[in-house]
Design a protein around this motif. Sequence first.
Motif, PDB file in Angstrom:
ATOM      1  N   SER A  19       0.840  -1.201   0.000  1.00  0.00           N
ATOM      2  CA  SER A  19       0.000   0.000   0.000  1.00  0.00           C
ATOM      3  C   SER A  19       0.877   1.253   0.000  1.00  0.00           C
ATOM      4  CB  SER A  19      -0.910   0.003   1.223  1.00  0.00           C
ATOM      5  OG  SER A  19      -0.234   0.517   2.353  1.00  0.00           O
ATOM      6  N   PRO A  20       0.300   2.390  -0.324  1.00  0.00           N
ATOM      7  CA  PRO A  20       1.067   3.639  -0.274  1.00  0.00           C
ATOM      8  C   PRO A  20       1.086   4.266   1.125  1.00  0.00           C
ATOM      9  CG  PRO A  20      -1.098   4.059  -1.195  1.00  0.00           C
ATOM     10  CD  PRO A  20      -1.006   2.574  -0.955  1.00  0.00           C
ATOM     11  N   LEU A  21       0.454   3.613   2.094  1.00  0.00           N
ATOM     12  CA  LEU A  21       0.302   4.212   3.419  1.00  0.00           C
ATOM     13  C   LEU A  21       1.562   4.079   4.281  1.00  0.00           C
ATOM     14  CD1 LEU A  21      -3.308   2.997   4.235  1.00  0.00           C
ATOM     15  CD2 LEU A  21      -2.586   5.265   3.486  1.00  0.00           C
ATOM     16  N   THR A  22       1.862   5.128   4.977  1.00  0.00           N
ATOM     17  CA  THR A  22       2.975   5.117   5.931  1.00  0.00           C
ATOM     18  C   THR A  22       2.488   4.533   7.251  1.00  0.00           C
ATOM     19  OG1 THR A  22       2.437   7.290   6.820  1.00  0.00           O
ATOM     20  CG2 THR A  22       3.926   7.223   4.897  1.00  0.00           C
ATOM     21  N   LEU A  23       3.437   4.223   8.119  1.00  0.00           N
ATOM     22  CA  LEU A  23       3.074   3.741   9.446  1.00  0.00           C
ATOM     23  C   LEU A  23       2.278   4.802  10.200  1.00  0.00           C
ATOM     24  CD1 LEU A  23       6.363   1.927  10.534  1.00  0.00           C
ATOM     25  CD2 LEU A  23       4.310   0.954   9.483  1.00  0.00           C
ATOM     26  N   ARG A  24       2.675   6.055  10.016  1.00  0.00           N
ATOM     27  CA  ARG A  24       1.959   7.158  10.677  1.00  0.00           C
ATOM     28  C   ARG A  24       0.508   7.220  10.211  1.00  0.00           C
ATOM     29  NH1 ARG A  24       5.187  12.191  10.803  1.00  0.00           N
ATOM     30  NH2 ARG A  24       5.853  11.274  12.746  1.00  0.00           N
ATOM     31  N   ALA A  25       0.286   7.106   8.905  1.00  0.00           N
ATOM     32  CA  ALA A  25      -1.079   7.157   8.364  1.00  0.00           C
ATOM     33  C   ALA A  25      -1.910   5.987   8.880  1.00  0.00           C
ATOM     34  CB  ALA A  25      -1.045   7.167   6.840  1.00  0.00           C
ATOM     35  N   LEU A  26      -1.314   4.803   8.911  1.00  0.00           N
ATOM     36  CA  LEU A  26      -2.031   3.641   9.438  1.00  0.00           C
ATOM     37  C   LEU A  26      -2.370   3.836  10.909  1.00  0.00           C
ATOM     38  CD1 LEU A  26      -0.278   0.552   7.824  1.00  0.00           C
ATOM     39  CD2 LEU A  26      -2.627   1.320   7.509  1.00  0.00           C
ATOM     40  N   GLY A  27      -1.411   4.350  11.670  1.00  0.00           N
ATOM     41  CA  GLY A  27      -1.646   4.603  13.086  1.00  0.00           C
ATOM     42  C   GLY A  27      -2.773   5.588  13.292  1.00  0.00           C
ATOM     43  N   GLN A  28      -2.821   6.627  12.481  1.00  0.00           N
ATOM     44  CA  GLN A  28      -3.889   7.619  12.601  1.00  0.00           C
ATOM     45  C   GLN A  28      -5.252   6.986  12.317  1.00  0.00           C
ATOM     46  OE1 GLN A  28      -2.533  10.675   9.906  1.00  0.00           O
ATOM     47  NE2 GLN A  28      -1.489  11.802  11.546  1.00  0.00           N
TER      48      GLN A  28
ATOM     49  N   ALA B 193       2.347   5.387  15.400  1.00  0.00           N
ATOM     50  CA  ALA B 193       3.116   4.739  14.329  1.00  0.00           C
ATOM     51  C   ALA B 193       4.043   3.690  14.925  1.00  0.00           C
ATOM     52  CB  ALA B 193       3.911   5.778  13.547  1.00  0.00           C
ATOM     53  N   SER B 194       4.550   3.954  16.110  1.00  0.00           N
ATOM     54  CA  SER B 194       5.421   3.008  16.794  1.00  0.00           C
ATOM     55  C   SER B 194       4.678   1.705  17.103  1.00  0.00           C
ATOM     56  CB  SER B 194       5.955   3.630  18.092  1.00  0.00           C
ATOM     57  OG  SER B 194       6.679   2.689  18.832  1.00  0.00           O
ATOM     58  N   PHE B 195       3.427   1.821  17.528  1.00  0.00           N
ATOM     59  CA  PHE B 195       2.633   0.626  17.809  1.00  0.00           C
ATOM     60  C   PHE B 195       2.405  -0.167  16.527  1.00  0.00           C
ATOM     61  CE2 PHE B 195      -1.309  -1.764  18.300  1.00  0.00           C
ATOM     62  CZ  PHE B 195      -1.042  -2.469  19.467  1.00  0.00           C
ATOM     63  N   VAL B 196       2.065   0.535  15.446  1.00  0.00           N
ATOM     64  CA  VAL B 196       1.864  -0.141  14.155  1.00  0.00           C
ATOM     65  C   VAL B 196       3.141  -0.867  13.755  1.00  0.00           C
ATOM     66  CG1 VAL B 196       1.390   0.176  11.692  1.00  0.00           C
ATOM     67  CG2 VAL B 196       0.049   1.437  13.393  1.00  0.00           C
ATOM     68  N   SER B 197       4.281  -0.222  13.934  1.00  0.00           N
ATOM     69  CA  SER B 197       5.562  -0.846  13.610  1.00  0.00           C
ATOM     70  C   SER B 197       5.769  -2.124  14.416  1.00  0.00           C
ATOM     71  CB  SER B 197       6.705   0.143  13.879  1.00  0.00           C
ATOM     72  OG  SER B 197       7.944  -0.480  13.666  1.00  0.00           O
ATOM     73  N   ARG B 198       5.434  -2.087  15.690  1.00  0.00           N
ATOM     74  CA  ARG B 198       5.591  -3.281  16.530  1.00  0.00           C
ATOM     75  C   ARG B 198       4.615  -4.384  16.131  1.00  0.00           C
ATOM     76  NH1 ARG B 198       6.084   0.751  20.576  1.00  0.00           N
ATOM     77  NH2 ARG B 198       4.057   0.174  21.425  1.00  0.00           N
TER      78      ARG B 198
ATOM     79  N   HIS C 200     -10.041  -5.124  16.074  1.00  0.00           N
ATOM     80  CA  HIS C 200     -10.382  -3.817  15.495  1.00  0.00           C
ATOM     81  C   HIS C 200      -9.180  -3.231  14.743  1.00  0.00           C
ATOM     82  CE1 HIS C 200     -11.841   0.253  14.991  1.00  0.00           C
ATOM     83  NE2 HIS C 200     -10.735   0.680  15.578  1.00  0.00           N
ATOM     84  N   ILE C 201      -8.024  -3.222  15.365  1.00  0.00           N
ATOM     85  CA  ILE C 201      -6.830  -2.647  14.727  1.00  0.00           C
ATOM     86  C   ILE C 201      -6.412  -3.495  13.528  1.00  0.00           C
ATOM     87  CG2 ILE C 201      -4.362  -2.158  15.056  1.00  0.00           C
ATOM     88  CD1 ILE C 201      -5.134  -1.213  17.899  1.00  0.00           C
ATOM     89  N   THR C 202      -6.503  -4.795  13.657  1.00  0.00           N
ATOM     90  CA  THR C 202      -6.188  -5.685  12.531  1.00  0.00           C
ATOM     91  C   THR C 202      -7.097  -5.368  11.346  1.00  0.00           C
ATOM     92  OG1 THR C 202      -5.485  -7.422  14.045  1.00  0.00           O
ATOM     93  CG2 THR C 202      -6.036  -8.097  11.798  1.00  0.00           C
ATOM     94  N   ARG C 203      -8.381  -5.233  11.622  1.00  0.00           N
ATOM     95  CA  ARG C 203      -9.362  -4.953  10.575  1.00  0.00           C
ATOM     96  C   ARG C 203      -9.103  -3.588   9.921  1.00  0.00           C
ATOM     97  NH1 ARG C 203     -13.740  -5.537  13.627  1.00  0.00           N
ATOM     98  NH2 ARG C 203     -14.165  -3.326  13.682  1.00  0.00           N
ATOM     99  N   VAL C 204      -8.790  -2.580  10.736  1.00  0.00           N
ATOM    100  CA  VAL C 204      -8.522  -1.243  10.200  1.00  0.00           C
ATOM    101  C   VAL C 204      -7.284  -1.261   9.302  1.00  0.00           C
ATOM    102  CG1 VAL C 204      -7.801   1.108  10.821  1.00  0.00           C
ATOM    103  CG2 VAL C 204      -9.680   0.015  12.054  1.00  0.00           C
ATOM    104  N   ILE C 205      -6.209  -1.899   9.764  1.00  0.00           N
ATOM    105  CA  ILE C 205      -4.981  -1.960   8.962  1.00  0.00           C
ATOM    106  C   ILE C 205      -5.234  -2.700   7.644  1.00  0.00           C
ATOM    107  CG2 ILE C 205      -2.643  -2.922   8.831  1.00  0.00           C
ATOM    108  CD1 ILE C 205      -2.387  -2.340  11.859  1.00  0.00           C
TER     109      ILE C 205
END
Length: 167
Positions: A13-22, A28-33, A44-49
């Motif tokens: 995807s074109p999305l950054t970790l920051r965009a996914l976190g938002q 973004a750190s949580f998304v990275s982990r 919920h977070i799995t579904r959103v990502i």
Amino acid sequence: MLARALSQLQRRSPLTLRALGQQAGVSASFVSRVLSGERLPSWHITRVIATACGGDPADLQPLWNEARGLRPAEPAALGAALRGLLLADANPSAHQLSSRLDHTLSTHEICTILEGAYIPEWETLWRLVSALHGRPETIRPLWAAAIRSQLHSAAAGASCLPAGAFG
């Protein structure tokens, strides 16, 4: 496997970790982990990502359940689990999988299994799951449920014949 699948989706995807976190309401750190497998996300977070990255959350549900230690037995979960494994393995082609299996399965057979149009015997599915770098023991309950459902459907269809059909 969940982290690998989510990571593959994010990379495509074109999305950054920051965009996914938002979008998920986390850092973004949580998304990275999550993507590295250090943290296990909520559904919920799995579904959103997955959705944000253009993936189908249904394909990730069996991987999420496995990560949580849950063993769903819905027949439809087999196809979703196989698609999740395919995603986690960076979507190898049917030809690549056939090569990994020393051509013991044709590309057509692999496609029909992955599409859910054919449920093979356990040994065949075990080899395919192994070629996808999955854990066959986590897929076996899903395979068993799919086989039971297939047998039940066949038996139900047989019992719907009128008595006159037997002469």
